[in-house]
Scaffold this active site. Sequence first.
Site, mmCIF file in Angstrom:
data_model
loop_
_atom_site.group_PDB
_atom_site.id
_atom_site.type_symbol
_atom_site.label_atom_id
_atom_site.label_comp_id
_atom_site.label_asym_id
_atom_site.label_seq_id
_atom_site.Cartn_x
_atom_site.Cartn_y
_atom_site.Cartn_z
ATOM 1 N N GLU A 145 1.030 -1.068 0.055
ATOM 2 C CA GLU A 145 -0.141 -0.102 0.019
ATOM 3 C C GLU A 145 0.908 1.234 0.145
ATOM 4 O OE1 GLU A 145 -3.440 0.289 0.264
ATOM 5 O OE2 GLU A 145 -4.170 -1.848 0.924
HETATM 6 ZN ZN LIG Z 1 -7.037 -1.044 -2.559
#
Ligand SMILES: [Zn+2]
Length: 410
Positions: free
Chosen positions: A379
């Site tokens: 992320e």
């Molecule tokens: Zn995502």
Amino acid sequence: MSLNKRSIFKCASVVVLGCALVITAGCQYQKSSNDSTQAPTLVPSEPCEHGNIVIEQDFESGQFGECRVDAKGNFYLNIVPEATPINPSPWYAFKVANPDAENINVQLHFSGYWYRYWPKFSRDKHSWQSLSREQVIANDEQKTLTLNLAEQGDFYIAAQPIVDNQHYQQWVNKISALSDLSASQFGQSDGGRALLALQTSVDDSKANIVILGRQHPPEVTGAMALFTFVETLMANDALAQDFREHFNLLILPNLNPDGVAQGYWRLNNNFTDLNRDWGAFNEPEIQHANAAIEKFLGENPLMSMLDFHSTKKNILYTQKDGQSRFPQFANNWHQAINQELREQNQDITMARKGSHNPKLNTAKRYFYERYDIPAITVELDDVNNQSEAESLGRVIARTYMQQLLELRTQ
Ligand SMILES: [Zn+2]
């Protein structure tokens, strides 16, 4: 799918929820009594224009939902999700024509959600910069943004830099021309768009790696990091060459081209979160991806899977220490990333969270359970600018190669 179909879906779901509505607004405009920036009750304006000022969404990833204009020429854009309930990632992208350099007031309403993405400005849809604090006022607990725009001529405003399907096609063409990666199409999305793959030639003596991207359309910083991540793996330096001596690569960079094209917040054409379909395999994009991965592997095992996304911080979602055939990989890689960031004096860190939820059909869960490997959701922070996301992509690539090569010699 047309905006019309999406409006009907939104209408149905809102009625079920029983929200207070301005009925004349076609079930889309949610009214709240304490909303000081509430747009006046106006009929939707089609086209979205006032005098010589025109706002358009007629391009790939273009999306402003619904436009209203009051008598003074203030614009109100009602940004609506493709379905509800939904992860709050309001996407918007529109072109403004302002030939006379007038002061334009544009209110963005996010259907009661937090805005998540600070507006970006571009003249050419390629080079982007954040609007200044003076140009943007957040109201209504950050559920409304008021933009003051006075730039002359044509320009674009978007939630994040636009990385559309054409961008992927160009990138795939470029990197396959410059490296040993070969490009192919592994299927079509529900909406008939190409699903693109890149892979190295497969050698059965090498270990296998799968890289996934763009399951969630607005998560552009993850997309930017994936580009430089892959470019770093394919570089002509000693580390990358050594790495490619030992590993086969399959890269599926853009799993949700329909969501990207239509400016969706989260879902595919069938209003499904693709990162909840791994194992269920109801959606064509994930069915084709899984078939491409199984064909790539043949009888050989998978050693690592990375899936690129964006969220509120830079974080690796991994298994817990001790899980998988390579129980210390995630911890070692995470530490190596932060060490390299410190050595580069970068004012950026990577967090890590180890977990396993057997009930969620994420790629992370599926590849861990199926292959007993480190399956990691990478992320990138939403607020990384392009150069930060690209730089992080290079750091995580170098450390990834180093850690996998070390693992192989153990
Ligand atoms: Zn995502």
